[in-house]
Design a protein around this motif. Structure first.
Motif, PDB file in Angstrom:
ATOM      1  N   ASP A  13      -1.046   9.660   4.841  1.00  0.00           N
ATOM      2  CA  ASP A  13      -1.241   8.364   3.945  1.00  0.00           C
ATOM      3  C   ASP A  13      -1.955   7.310   5.006  1.00  0.00           C
ATOM      4  O   ASP A  13      -2.833   6.467   4.561  1.00  0.00           O
ATOM      5  CB  ASP A  13       0.030   7.711   3.765  1.00  0.00           C
ATOM      6  CG  ASP A  13       0.842   8.391   2.298  1.00  0.00           C
ATOM      7  OD1 ASP A  13       0.086   9.188   1.759  1.00  0.00           O
ATOM      8  OD2 ASP A  13       1.881   8.135   2.256  1.00  0.00           O
TER       9      ASP A  13
ATOM     10  N   ILE B 159       0.953  -1.165  -0.267  1.00  0.00           N
ATOM     11  CA  ILE B 159      -0.033   0.124   0.000  1.00  0.00           C
ATOM     12  C   ILE B 159       0.830   1.225   0.064  1.00  0.00           C
ATOM     13  O   ILE B 159       1.854   1.118   0.524  1.00  0.00           O
ATOM     14  CB  ILE B 159      -0.688   0.160   1.232  1.00  0.00           C
ATOM     15  CG1 ILE B 159      -1.797   1.130   1.407  1.00  0.00           C
ATOM     16  CG2 ILE B 159      -0.232   0.047   2.517  1.00  0.00           C
ATOM     17  CD1 ILE B 159      -3.177   1.128   2.197  1.00  0.00           C
ATOM     18  N   ASP B 160       0.265   2.214  -0.654  1.00  0.00           N
ATOM     19  CA  ASP B 160       1.157   3.522  -0.626  1.00  0.00           C
ATOM     20  C   ASP B 160       0.129   4.764  -1.222  1.00  0.00           C
ATOM     21  O   ASP B 160      -0.778   4.568  -1.468  1.00  0.00           O
ATOM     22  CB  ASP B 160       2.196   3.613  -1.433  1.00  0.00           C
ATOM     23  CG  ASP B 160       3.403   4.529  -1.058  1.00  0.00           C
ATOM     24  OD1 ASP B 160       3.081   5.443  -0.253  1.00  0.00           O
ATOM     25  OD2 ASP B 160       4.651   4.684  -1.591  1.00  0.00           O
ATOM     26  N   GLY B 161       0.754   6.061  -0.904  1.00  0.00           N
ATOM     27  CA  GLY B 161      -0.086   6.943  -1.708  1.00  0.00           C
ATOM     28  C   GLY B 161       0.824   7.984  -2.683  1.00  0.00           C
ATOM     29  O   GLY B 161       2.307   7.961  -2.608  1.00  0.00           O
TER      30      GLY B 161
ATOM     31  N   LYS C 260      -4.426  13.370  -3.513  1.00  0.00           N
ATOM     32  CA  LYS C 260      -3.658  12.185  -3.153  1.00  0.00           C
ATOM     33  C   LYS C 260      -4.182  10.796  -3.667  1.00  0.00           C
ATOM     34  O   LYS C 260      -5.362  10.661  -3.174  1.00  0.00           O
ATOM     35  CB  LYS C 260      -3.144  12.161  -1.798  1.00  0.00           C
ATOM     36  CG  LYS C 260      -2.195  11.172  -1.476  1.00  0.00           C
ATOM     37  CD  LYS C 260      -1.661  11.108   0.081  1.00  0.00           C
ATOM     38  CE  LYS C 260      -0.761  12.296   0.362  1.00  0.00           C
ATOM     39  NZ  LYS C 260      -0.398  11.831   1.679  1.00  0.00           N
ATOM     40  N   HIS C 261      -3.515  10.112  -4.393  1.00  0.00           N
ATOM     41  CA  HIS C 261      -4.199   9.009  -4.827  1.00  0.00           C
ATOM     42  C   HIS C 261      -3.623   7.719  -3.817  1.00  0.00           C
ATOM     43  O   HIS C 261      -2.470   7.803  -3.580  1.00  0.00           O
ATOM     44  CB  HIS C 261      -3.663   8.425  -6.195  1.00  0.00           C
ATOM     45  CG  HIS C 261      -4.101   9.191  -7.316  1.00  0.00           C
ATOM     46  ND1 HIS C 261      -3.789   9.329  -8.470  1.00  0.00           N
ATOM     47  CD2 HIS C 261      -5.407  10.211  -7.227  1.00  0.00           C
ATOM     48  CE1 HIS C 261      -4.413  10.325  -9.232  1.00  0.00           C
ATOM     49  NE2 HIS C 261      -5.234  10.602  -8.457  1.00  0.00           N
ATOM     50  N   HIS C 262      -4.327   6.986  -3.419  1.00  0.00           N
ATOM     51  CA  HIS C 262      -3.944   5.952  -2.238  1.00  0.00           C
ATOM     52  C   HIS C 262      -4.393   4.550  -3.110  1.00  0.00           C
ATOM     53  O   HIS C 262      -5.443   4.329  -3.762  1.00  0.00           O
ATOM     54  CB  HIS C 262      -4.824   6.033  -1.224  1.00  0.00           C
ATOM     55  CG  HIS C 262      -4.559   7.115  -0.252  1.00  0.00           C
ATOM     56  ND1 HIS C 262      -3.510   7.474   0.644  1.00  0.00           N
ATOM     57  CD2 HIS C 262      -5.325   8.345  -0.499  1.00  0.00           C
ATOM     58  CE1 HIS C 262      -3.647   8.707   0.990  1.00  0.00           C
ATOM     59  NE2 HIS C 262      -4.830   9.219   0.121  1.00  0.00           N
TER      60      HIS C 262
ATOM     61  N   THR D 117      -7.924  11.466  -1.509  1.00  0.00           N
ATOM     62  CA  THR D 117      -8.384  12.429  -0.685  1.00  0.00           C
ATOM     63  C   THR D 117      -7.339  13.452  -1.035  1.00  0.00           C
ATOM     64  O   THR D 117      -6.786  13.594  -2.085  1.00  0.00           O
ATOM     65  CB  THR D 117      -7.438  11.827   0.765  1.00  0.00           C
ATOM     66  OG1 THR D 117      -6.038  11.774   0.476  1.00  0.00           O
ATOM     67  CG2 THR D 117      -8.021  10.447   1.176  1.00  0.00           C
TER      68      THR D 117
ATOM     69  N   GLN E 139      -5.730   6.629   5.034  1.00  0.00           N
ATOM     70  CA  GLN E 139      -6.591   5.444   4.380  1.00  0.00           C
ATOM     71  C   GLN E 139      -5.953   4.168   4.269  1.00  0.00           C
ATOM     72  O   GLN E 139      -6.580   3.214   3.456  1.00  0.00           O
ATOM     73  CB  GLN E 139      -6.109   6.016   2.799  1.00  0.00           C
ATOM     74  CG  GLN E 139      -6.643   7.243   2.483  1.00  0.00           C
ATOM     75  CD  GLN E 139      -8.395   7.340   2.593  1.00  0.00           C
ATOM     76  OE1 GLN E 139      -9.094   6.706   1.978  1.00  0.00           O
ATOM     77  NE2 GLN E 139      -9.009   8.112   3.361  1.00  0.00           N
TER      78      GLN E 139
ATOM     79  N   LEU F 138      -8.986   1.377   2.925  1.00  0.00           N
ATOM     80  CA  LEU F 138      -8.514   0.508   1.839  1.00  0.00           C
ATOM     81  C   LEU F 138      -8.549  -0.952   2.112  1.00  0.00           C
ATOM     82  O   LEU F 138      -9.015  -1.664   1.400  1.00  0.00           O
ATOM     83  CB  LEU F 138      -7.183   0.792   1.173  1.00  0.00           C
ATOM     84  CG  LEU F 138      -7.166   2.155   0.343  1.00  0.00           C
ATOM     85  CD1 LEU F 138      -5.509   2.585  -0.148  1.00  0.00           C
ATOM     86  CD2 LEU F 138      -7.849   2.021  -1.019  1.00  0.00           C
TER      87      LEU F 138
ATOM     88  N   TYR G 196       3.506   4.584   7.396  1.00  0.00           N
ATOM     89  CA  TYR G 196       2.485   4.149   8.224  1.00  0.00           C
ATOM     90  C   TYR G 196       2.994   3.323   9.391  1.00  0.00           C
ATOM     91  O   TYR G 196       2.245   2.432   9.958  1.00  0.00           O
ATOM     92  CB  TYR G 196       1.797   2.679   7.206  1.00  0.00           C
ATOM     93  CG  TYR G 196       1.450   3.079   5.864  1.00  0.00           C
ATOM     94  CD1 TYR G 196       0.045   3.546   5.512  1.00  0.00           C
ATOM     95  CD2 TYR G 196       2.154   3.317   4.839  1.00  0.00           C
ATOM     96  CE1 TYR G 196      -0.494   3.817   4.431  1.00  0.00           C
ATOM     97  CE2 TYR G 196       1.544   3.933   3.575  1.00  0.00           C
ATOM     98  CZ  TYR G 196       0.386   4.089   3.220  1.00  0.00           C
ATOM     99  OH  TYR G 196      -0.042   4.469   2.097  1.00  0.00           O
TER     100      TYR G 196
END
Length: 270
Positions: free
Chosen positions: A155, A105-107, A132-134, A149, A158, A162, A189
């Protein structure tokens, strides 16, 4: 041109998911409704090339950009794109093309040229408006779920949304798969309370520590999410956010994810 943008096999996947058009009153005639496949081709054209809606080639597709935008709004509100993404993921699992044991997972920040929902000052772009795309991907980088968001959201906000909204991926006999065995994430995270909540969901967190020097080795697993973002942002309309409405930009993200997954199926490339 329509067949190049929306191949037959892709259209067969999309057509059953589209809502039935509203019936017009008998006395109100007007123009004939534009062909759904041609409209989808216009949407894909804008998504791939990053042009404005007025630049949709009406001579080649037979539909205007305004019609494509309106149909995008209609289909987004009907939830077509997440359903398409889930259906293609099921096909990939049936073909053995998904590795759901491990996920990452990342943003990623994108600039927003207009104000709107889920837009905020970007901490990596001199405070300019951004979003921001997650993204969460499988062990091969295949996009499984996305969210949107404001650019100033952390980050970690979400992380659980997610995980909890991962689609129920069918395709094989038995219960649909909804969560990984191991989840990889970077230092953004690194919060113990989130680690505990991940473990409560039956997932082993592998999150880099902020106080530890680089070289943990987790990057050998986490790099696939960067590849996922690379695939996602090959669709030029997603590199910069132009849509004021957040749901329309998120709808284009889901459509892009579905196309990325669809391309991975045998004999499906365009």
């Amino acid at each position: 041109m329509i067949e190049d943008l929306v191949p037959d096999l892709l259209w067969e996947q999309v057509a059953p998911l589209l809502p039935a058009p509203k019936q017009r009153p008998y006395r109100h005639h007007g123009r004939r409704r534009a062909d759904d496949r041609a409209v989808l081709a216009g949407i894909v054209f804008v998504l791939r090339h990053g042009v404005g809606w007025r630049q949709v080639p009406k001579d080649s597709l037979g539909v205007s950009g305004v019609t494509c935008w309106r149909r995008l709004r209609e289909w987004t509100e009907a939830g077509v794109w997440p359903k398409l993404h889930e259906a293609v993921l099921a096909q990939m699992r049936r073909e053995g093309l998904l590795d759901l044991e491990e996920m990452s997972i990342d943003g990623s920040h994108v600039r927003a040229l207009k104000r709107g929902d889920r837009v905020g000052p970007s901490p990596v772009d001199r405070g300019r408006p951004g979003s921001k795309h997650h993204l969460i991907v499988d062990a091969g980088g295949t996009p499984l779920q996305v969210s949107l968001t404001g650019g100033n959201r952390h980050d970690v906000t979400q992380l659980l949304p997610l995980i909890d909204t991962l689609p129920a991926i069918r395709g094989v006999v038995g219960r649909p798969r909804r969560k990984p065995r191991v989840l990889y994430a970077d230092r953004g995270y690194d919060y113990d309370r989130y680690r505990r909540q991940i473990r409560q969901r039956g997932i082993t967190p592998k999150v880099a520590r902020r106080s530890v020097a680089h070289g943990s080795g987790l990057g050998k697993k986490r790099w696939v999410v960067e590849r996922g973002f690379s695939w996602l942002h090959q669709f030029k309309r997603l590199r910069t956010r132009y849509e004021i409405r957040a749901d329309l930009h998120l709808g284009l993200m889901h459509l892009a994810c579905a196309i990325i997954c669809w391309r991975k199926l045998p004999g499906r490339s365009f």
